[in-house]
Design an enzyme around this catalytic site. Structure first.
Site, PDB file in Angstrom:
ATOM      1  N   GLU A  70       0.843  -1.198   0.000  1.00  0.00           N
ATOM      2  CA  GLU A  70       0.000   0.000   0.000  1.00  0.00           C
ATOM      3  C   GLU A  70       0.883   1.255   0.000  1.00  0.00           C
ATOM      4  O   GLU A  70       0.668   2.176  -0.785  1.00  0.00           O
ATOM      5  CB  GLU A  70      -0.917  -0.018   1.235  1.00  0.00           C
ATOM      6  CG  GLU A  70      -1.649   1.287   1.475  1.00  0.00           C
ATOM      7  CD  GLU A  70      -1.711   1.642   2.965  1.00  0.00           C
ATOM      8  OE1 GLU A  70      -2.079   0.782   3.777  1.00  0.00           O
ATOM      9  OE2 GLU A  70      -1.389   2.792   3.305  1.00  0.00           O
ATOM     10  N   HIS A  71       1.887   1.276   0.870  1.00  0.00           N
ATOM     11  CA  HIS A  71       2.791   2.440   0.912  1.00  0.00           C
ATOM     12  C   HIS A  71       3.501   2.640  -0.416  1.00  0.00           C
ATOM     13  O   HIS A  71       3.658   3.759  -0.891  1.00  0.00           O
ATOM     14  CB  HIS A  71       3.856   2.231   1.997  1.00  0.00           C
ATOM     15  CG  HIS A  71       3.454   2.747   3.344  1.00  0.00           C
ATOM     16  ND1 HIS A  71       4.168   3.715   3.989  1.00  0.00           N
ATOM     17  CD2 HIS A  71       2.417   2.433   4.159  1.00  0.00           C
ATOM     18  CE1 HIS A  71       3.593   3.966   5.173  1.00  0.00           C
ATOM     19  NE2 HIS A  71       2.536   3.206   5.289  1.00  0.00           N
ATOM     20  N   GLU A 143       6.135   3.927  11.935  1.00  0.00           N
ATOM     21  CA  GLU A 143       4.690   3.691  12.056  1.00  0.00           C
ATOM     22  C   GLU A 143       4.450   2.528  13.037  1.00  0.00           C
ATOM     23  O   GLU A 143       3.570   2.596  13.890  1.00  0.00           O
ATOM     24  CB  GLU A 143       4.085   3.382  10.687  1.00  0.00           C
ATOM     25  CG  GLU A 143       2.557   3.379  10.698  1.00  0.00           C
ATOM     26  CD  GLU A 143       1.943   3.063   9.334  1.00  0.00           C
ATOM     27  OE1 GLU A 143       2.705   2.819   8.368  1.00  0.00           O
ATOM     28  OE2 GLU A 143       0.704   3.045   9.242  1.00  0.00           O
TER      29      GLU A 143
END
Lengths: 426, 421
Positions: A70-71, A143
């Site tokens: 996704e990143h 994160e």
């Protein structure tokens, strides 16, 4: 396009399955200025073992790949980043990864079609290099650490650990610093090529649109991809028991936080049955410890609860559980109280007035979800990933009777399937 | 959408927003009073005690039952700082009548419940109900203590506290534990009566109810009729004179990630400079194209979160990053470099345009969320001037690169706060 209408809440859904297998859903909202689009692939953190349809190769992937992918999807060969490009257009763009899907989205009032160009371009054109994959490890590492410091996340992960032995829902969505260190461009491409095929994807659009027109705009921007057969996902066998009834950890919090769970091992095949069951469980959770319940009143007055706990039922084909979570200096007491009320309701049945009142409240909760384009689109996507049509919650609502709800209470709220995860004060 | 305001008595306004965008009607009543050390804890406690019960609905579960019967109408209250004011906010949200399965009149009932909770509290022996006071004191104590639970919000709170030390805005909105002991059911009720008779009162009705109906609804509410006219006491927006010296505050806790918050003040009293400051903030840390995101996160891989926010009412900007603890110096240097770059005009017209689009888009979105729209009009009400959404956008569009460069030189770091292990 097929039209499904909900006369009760005065909304329409237009749905079409394209030739390439992708599903497009449009929910027109002519009165709203905001437009929202979300494009999801049925690939989440639990999909860590599968067979690639084209080669027949069985692949195991490190924890956290769906999220890492996704990143990295935003990265472009010319060095630009699509998130920057979308934001430069004034669009509010984002992406997220859940247990069972990954989604790319933006919200805007202006420049929708320019945004659509960019969204559909970057999701269909991956660009992974050794260098850009390495760089991301630092960012995702931070994160992961951010979540490590979040007591509520630790509490949630421990609750999963209590309920499941091997089920991949136990895996942290972002993985760990160690697991992501093993991620390479090759792994990312394998997953991309398998899961980002149109036949595994759903797009939802909500806002002031003419359904047929927006459908054409979407079709125009689709890149032709080779058809592939079904993706075989390999999950551990269904577990009929919990892993452990209790787990605690100490962190720097002012008051302990708790999650009380019931693992639901009664799977249902029929999707409408799942919706009915979900509605019944929401009614039950509210009757047991919701705002107007006797249990909540007692616990509040004794200072054991400061506010109503969060009530959740999470499920997919691979897992299902209830989670009641909140803050209390006395989590054991909350657990005892819940057990006590569940036993009482099982023995004496549900009170008619109380049941009807909570049912009315639940109806209101469903209607309020139709206030914002973003909420509507995310809800339709998440439900569709599970094979459910969101309108079914409104449509099935009336069929949920007191007798049926009592049945669900007996089948799901079982003492032997109850767990508790607590984060204690240091 | 249309917005209308009417003063029904001196110091008491009704604001009507007629809109067909939602399935709900939202009623909100805000009580505004100046922030000060003496009353901050009392205000927080009052808001907690009022929701326990009114004369008509004497306990929380009675209120809840009534609301559930109304298809899950939702009552909520909260306490916030807006500039140097403490604002007690009360909301009631209910489904618009056209979406109910059966026809029912809800509007009048909603307003009666809401005004009942705020203005007709349960009183015994010339004080609030003792049991409620005692249990809410304990709850408030827990809430104040729970400040440390979320490290991100805690770090911001702490930075604000340090930056506005001994000033109203530096106060914690939930108050202070040591003040709770002195509060009794009687003295809190005395204070409550004073507050209700002096504070600024704003009543919002948003939804499908039109202007005429909304005004009638409010004016015919007997509880509102009983309120006195007042010359409302509240704080007008004004800038604090903060000294230009940069101070570093370090605090230790058991954390695996360091939280860095930098508070900066914008030294300008010009109203129009607030639009320039908004653009400055967007360029610095407003989104994915901002200098912080591009450099601290993307280039140096130092953080996942690297953002800045502009608090318009206090004319202050806060930068926030979650970083590896050992990278403190490097992150600080990288951030300071971005501040210098903006001062030296090292940013492009494109940066300005991107920022404008970002802000204009968010203004356009205001009317798509019922509570955001109310908050916007309340902000206008407090600022003493009224800027429509259109004017707001025009003023943003007008900001030039030179203005940003010029204002950047007036923006200084005041407090560097670092939470670490």
């Amino acid at each position: 396009m097929k039209i499904i209408e909900s006369s009760k809440i005065k909304e329409k859904e237009y749905i079409e399955k394209l030739d390439n297998g992708m599903t497009v859903i449009v929910i027109p909202k002519p009165n709203l200025d905001k437009k929202y689009i979300i494009w999801g692939t049925h690939f989440g953190s639990i999909d860590n073992r599968f067979i690639m349809p084209k080669t027949g190769e069985e692949v195991f992937i490190p924890d956290g790949v769906a999220h890492f992918l996704e990143h990295k999807m935003f990265e472009q060969p010319d060095g630009t980043n699509s998130l920057d490009t979308l934001m430069a257009l004034g669009l509010d763009a984002n992406a997220y990864t859940t247990n069972d899907h990954t989604a790319y989205l933006f919200e805007c009032t202006n420049n929708f079609y320019k945004g659509l160009d960019e969204l559909m371009d970057y999701v269909q054109h991956p660009y992974f290099t050794d260098e850009n994959v390495e760089k991301e490890k630092g960012i995702i590492g931070q994160e992961i650490k951010m979540y490590d410091d979040e007591p509520s996340w630790r509490m949630y992960m421990n609750a999963m650990d209590c309920m499941y032995k091997k089920n991949p829902i136990k895996i942290d969505i972002a993985g760990s610093i160690e697991s992501i260190s093993k991620i390479t461009p090759d792994v990312l491409y394998k997953c991309y090529n398998t899961f980002y095929n149109p036949s595994n994807m759903i797009m939802v659009v909500c806002g002031n649109f003419k359904p047929e027109q927006i459908l054409e705009e979407i079709k125009k921007r689709l890149v032709k991809k080779e058809e592939q057969g079904e993706i075989k996902r390999i999950y551990p066998e269904k577990e009929t028991e919990i892993n452990m009834p209790y787990k605690e950890v100490e962190m720097e919090v002012s008051t302990p936080i708790f999650a009380i769970g019931y693992k639901d091992i009664e799977g249902a095949e029929d999707k409408k049955e799942i919706v009915r069951k979900h509605i019944a469980i929401e009614i039950l959770m509210n009757m047991i410890i919701g705002k107007s319940s006797k249990a909540y009143k007692e616990l509040y007055e004794a200072g054991d609860l400061l506010s109503t706990p969060d009530l959740d039922y999470e499920f997919s084909d691979e897992y299902a559980h209830i989670l009641i979570s909140g803050q209390s200096k006395n989590p054991d007491k909350i657990q005892e109280k819940i057990e006590e009320v569940v036993d009482k309701y099982k023995k004496e049945g549900l009170e008619e007035d109380h049941f009807n009142r909570i049912k009315k409240k639940i109806y209101g909760d469903y209607v309020v979800e139709y206030n914002s384009v973003g909420e509507i689109a995310r809800m339709f996507l998440a439900d569709k990933m599970k094979g459910i049509n969101s309108f079914d919650y409104i449509e099935e609502y009336n069929t949920v009777t007191k007798d049926y709800t009592e049945e669900v209470l007996k089948n799901v709220f079982k003492k032997e399937n109850m767990v508790m995860s607590v984060v204690k004060c240091k | 959408m249309s917005y209308k305001k009417k003063e029904i008595k001196q110091g008491i306004n009704i604001h009507n927003i007629t809109t067909n965008k939602f399935k709900t009607n939202l009623y909100a009543i805000f009580l505004t009073t100046p922030l000060n050390r003496e009353n901050v804890t009392k205000n927080a406690l009052i808001s907690a005690v009022l929701r326990r019960g009114s004369q008509e609905l004497q306990s929380q579960d009675k209120i809840s039952k009534k609301l559930e019967e109304m298809y899950g109408a939702v009552f909520d209250c909260g306490i916030e700082k807006t500039g140097d004011n403490h604002v007690l906010k009360f909301y009631l949200e209910a489904i618009s009548e056209e979406f109910l399965p059966e026809k029912e009149e809800l509007a009048k009932k909603c307003l009666e419940i809401l005004t009942g909770i705020i203005f007709n509290p349960l009183i015994e022996n010339n004080g609030f109900k003792e049991e409620y006071i005692e249990s809410e004191k304990n709850n408030l104590k827990q809430i104040i203590n729970s400040k440390i639970d979320n490290k991100r919000t805690y770090s911001i709170e702490r930075c604000i506290e340090e930056m506005f030390k001994n000033r109203p805005y530096g106060l914690y909105r939930y108050g202070y534990i040591e003040d709770l002991d002195k509060i009794t059911p009687e003295n809190l009720y005395e204070y409550y009566k004073k507050l209700i008779s002096e504070c600024k009162i704003d009543i919002f009705v948003s939804g499908t109810i039109d202007e005429e109906k909304a005004i009638k609804l409010v004016e015919e509410n007997s509880t509102i009729q009983n309120l006195n006219a007042r010359k409302p006491i509240f704080a007008e927006n004004k800038e604090d004179e903060l000294d230009g010296k940069e101070k570093i505050v370090e605090e230790h806790m058991q954390v695996s990630q360091g939280n860095l918050v930098i508070g900066m003040n914008v030294n300008s009293k010009e109203q129009e400079d607030k639009y320039v400051a908004s653009i400055y903030n967007a360029i610095l840390g407003g989104g994915a194209n901002s200098k912080l995101f591009q450099n601290v996160r993307e280039k140096e891989s130092l953080a996942y979160t690297a953002v800045s926010t502009y608090r318009r009412q206090k004319n202050a900007i806060f930068i926030r990053c979650g970083i590896e603890i050992g990278n403190f110096q490097k992150a600080l240097e990288t951030i300071k470099k971005q501040l210098e770059d903006i001062k030296n005009g090292d940013f492009t017209d494109e940066d300005i345009n991107n920022s404008k689009k970002l802000i204009v888009e968010s203004i356009r979105g205001i009317s798509s969320e019922q509570d955001t729209e109310i908050t916007y009009y309340y902000g206008q009400e407090l600022s003493g001037e009224f800027t429509t959404l259109e004017e707001y956008m025009r003023k943003i569009e007008k900001v030039s690169k030179e203005e940003v460069e010029k204002l950047a030189k007036e923006i200084n770091i005041n407090t560097i706060y670092f939470l670490r292990d």
